[in-house]
Write an enzyme that holds these catalytic residues in place. Structure first.
Site, PDB file in Angstrom:
ATOM      1  N   SER A  71     -36.064  18.231   2.718  1.00  0.00           N
ATOM      2  CA  SER A  71     -34.764  18.947   2.156  1.00  0.00           C
ATOM      3  C   SER A  71     -33.993  19.433   3.197  1.00  0.00           C
ATOM      4  O   SER A  71     -32.761  19.397   3.394  1.00  0.00           O
ATOM      5  CB  SER A  71     -34.863  20.241   1.443  1.00  0.00           C
ATOM      6  OG  SER A  71     -35.541  19.627   0.034  1.00  0.00           O
ATOM      7  N   LYS A  88     -43.396  28.310  -6.623  1.00  0.00           N
ATOM      8  CA  LYS A  88     -42.419  28.102  -7.694  1.00  0.00           C
ATOM      9  C   LYS A  88     -42.328  29.285  -8.851  1.00  0.00           C
ATOM     10  O   LYS A  88     -41.469  29.417  -9.397  1.00  0.00           O
ATOM     11  CB  LYS A  88     -42.484  26.683  -8.293  1.00  0.00           C
ATOM     12  CG  LYS A  88     -41.737  25.628  -7.312  1.00  0.00           C
ATOM     13  CD  LYS A  88     -41.803  24.377  -7.869  1.00  0.00           C
ATOM     14  CE  LYS A  88     -40.971  23.281  -7.065  1.00  0.00           C
ATOM     15  NZ  LYS A  88     -40.914  22.141  -7.674  1.00  0.00           N
ATOM     16  N   ASP A  94     -35.303  20.862 -11.273  1.00  0.00           N
ATOM     17  CA  ASP A  94     -36.187  19.620 -11.508  1.00  0.00           C
ATOM     18  C   ASP A  94     -35.988  18.739 -12.511  1.00  0.00           C
ATOM     19  O   ASP A  94     -36.150  17.449 -12.304  1.00  0.00           O
ATOM     20  CB  ASP A  94     -37.764  19.985 -11.119  1.00  0.00           C
ATOM     21  CG  ASP A  94     -38.082  20.567 -10.004  1.00  0.00           C
ATOM     22  OD1 ASP A  94     -37.585  19.856  -8.908  1.00  0.00           O
ATOM     23  OD2 ASP A  94     -39.197  21.295  -9.756  1.00  0.00           O
ATOM     24  N   GLY A 144     -49.112  12.889 -17.577  1.00  0.00           N
ATOM     25  CA  GLY A 144     -49.358  14.179 -16.964  1.00  0.00           C
ATOM     26  C   GLY A 144     -48.944  15.366 -17.477  1.00  0.00           C
ATOM     27  O   GLY A 144     -48.227  15.177 -18.397  1.00  0.00           O
ATOM     28  N   GLY A 164     -48.819  18.425 -15.595  1.00  0.00           N
ATOM     29  CA  GLY A 164     -48.825  19.668 -14.615  1.00  0.00           C
ATOM     30  C   GLY A 164     -47.460  20.304 -14.609  1.00  0.00           C
ATOM     31  O   GLY A 164     -46.551  20.294 -15.637  1.00  0.00           O
ATOM     32  N   ALA A 198     -44.657  19.443 -12.677  1.00  0.00           N
ATOM     33  CA  ALA A 198     -43.476  18.632 -12.839  1.00  0.00           C
ATOM     34  C   ALA A 198     -43.252  18.117 -14.132  1.00  0.00           C
ATOM     35  O   ALA A 198     -42.291  18.180 -14.816  1.00  0.00           O
ATOM     36  CB  ALA A 198     -43.712  17.345 -11.809  1.00  0.00           C
ATOM     37  N   LYS A 213     -54.315  20.362 -21.961  1.00  0.00           N
ATOM     38  CA  LYS A 213     -53.347  20.502 -21.393  1.00  0.00           C
ATOM     39  C   LYS A 213     -51.969  20.047 -21.827  1.00  0.00           C
ATOM     40  O   LYS A 213     -50.930  20.776 -21.876  1.00  0.00           O
ATOM     41  CB  LYS A 213     -53.472  20.278 -19.676  1.00  0.00           C
ATOM     42  CG  LYS A 213     -54.539  21.306 -19.300  1.00  0.00           C
ATOM     43  CD  LYS A 213     -54.233  21.027 -17.686  1.00  0.00           C
ATOM     44  CE  LYS A 213     -55.628  21.490 -16.824  1.00  0.00           C
ATOM     45  NZ  LYS A 213     -55.718  21.545 -15.630  1.00  0.00           N
TER      46      LYS A 213
END
Ligand code: NAP
Length: 279
Positions: free
Chosen positions: A17, A66, A102, A126, A128, A130, A155
């Site tokens: 970044s 975060k 995001d 996934g 998680g 993200a 999850k």
């Protein structure tokens, strides 16, 4: 007086970044600087108070802060609060307000391919952090269906239950998802499977992939994961994680300055930092 922007993380040396956003600031001839700060979890509150005291205009937050940053902010927007993670903070007249760019960053990257989600069946691989940002933000856009598959299926179930937006979603094991893959118009790979150095791994078999599908992998190191390689061999359109990275940064920049920056310039900058060609 020079305006200050920043990114807080631990570690922070790997972040792309600062080079990307200092280049954009310079391209608009802004008297401003974007600085990486390595902040340990123990010092996060002190660092945020310090940045506020010196009148920082805005900052990004990356791993592992975060979620931990939320109690140190003056306010958090609804989407970021539901995701439980902030990646962008804006100094709004002395009040630090947290956002999550995001999910929208990922979705903006799909603009060249998708105009409406209402007829799209989407699979997220996934469950998680993200995946949570992408799933919650996409659910807001009311796709035809958005299912989640994860190694730990419970999850994926938790994510669906936690989503504050109504969505047509079910959880699947990795095997079930692989068997039913031809149903999906968009497949989004959000696990770290395939990331450097274990670059030959894939999270699920692509043998049943629909050749018309759009397949995204949010990994950008390597630029072309084994998953994307196999998807492309099946005839699918593919996209790597550079777009999400660039657009989350562009949306943060817009929140701080009111200017939506030149994403082509940002993409070129990131690709140069990664030392490769676009996938
Ligand atoms: P995270 O919260 O730790 O989630 C990791 C996910 O990967 C979970 O679903 C986990 O499944 C799965 N996983 C881990 N090891 C696995 C294995 N051996 N087999 C199958 N599944 C496995 O991580 P995250 O923050 O969401 O980040 C995930 C990836 O996204 C990383 O590669 C990161 O670099 C990338 N990312 C890219 C961007 C971008 O801008 N392009 C932004 C954010 C993140 P379980 O639940 O079963 O453990």
């Amino acid at each position: 007086m020079k305006k200050l922007f920043a990114v807080l993380g631990y570690p922070i040396g790997h972040s792309m970044s600062p080079i990307m956003l200092n280049d954009v600031l310079a391209s608009y001839e802004m008297d401003a600087h974007y600085h990486p700060f390595k902040v340990s979890p123990d010092e996060l509150g002190t660092a945020v108070r310090g940045l506020k005291a010196i009148g920082i205009k805005g900052f990004n937050v990356t791993i592992p802060h975060k979620s931990a940053i939320i109690p140190f902010l003056d306010g958090v927007d609804e989407l970021a609060m539901s995701i439980g993670a902030v990646n962008t903070v804006v100094n709004d007249n002395g009040k630090l307000i947290g956002y999550n760019t995001d999910g929208y960053g990922f979705i903006k990257g799909l603009d060249p391919y998708i105009t409406s989600f209402s007829d799209k069946k989407i699979l997220v691989i996934g469950a998680g952090g993200a995946a949570r940002a992408i799933y919650f933000t996409m659910a807001k856009l009311k796709p035809l269906a958005i299912d989640i598959t994860n190694r730990t299926v419970s999850k994926a179930e938790e994510l669906i239950e936690a989503c504050p937006f109504e969505s047509n979603s079910k959880s699947l094991s990795l095997e079930e998802a692989a068997a039913n893959l031809n149903e999906y118009d968009v497949v989004i790979q959000t696990t770290m499977i395939g990331m450097y150095p274990k670059i030959s791994e894939v999270p699920i078999s692509l043998s049943n992939l629909n050749a018309q599908a759009l397949v995204c992998d949010i990994i950008y190191n390597p630029l072309e994961t084994q998953f994307l390689k196999e998807a492309q061999q099946k005839g699918a359109t593919v996209q790597n994680g550079v777009e999400m990275f660039v657009y989350q940064g562009a949306l943060a920049f817009e929140k701080w300055t009111g200017i939506f920056p030149d994403v082509n310039r940002m993409r070129e900058n990131v690709l140069q930092q990664l030392g490769g060609a676009k996938c």
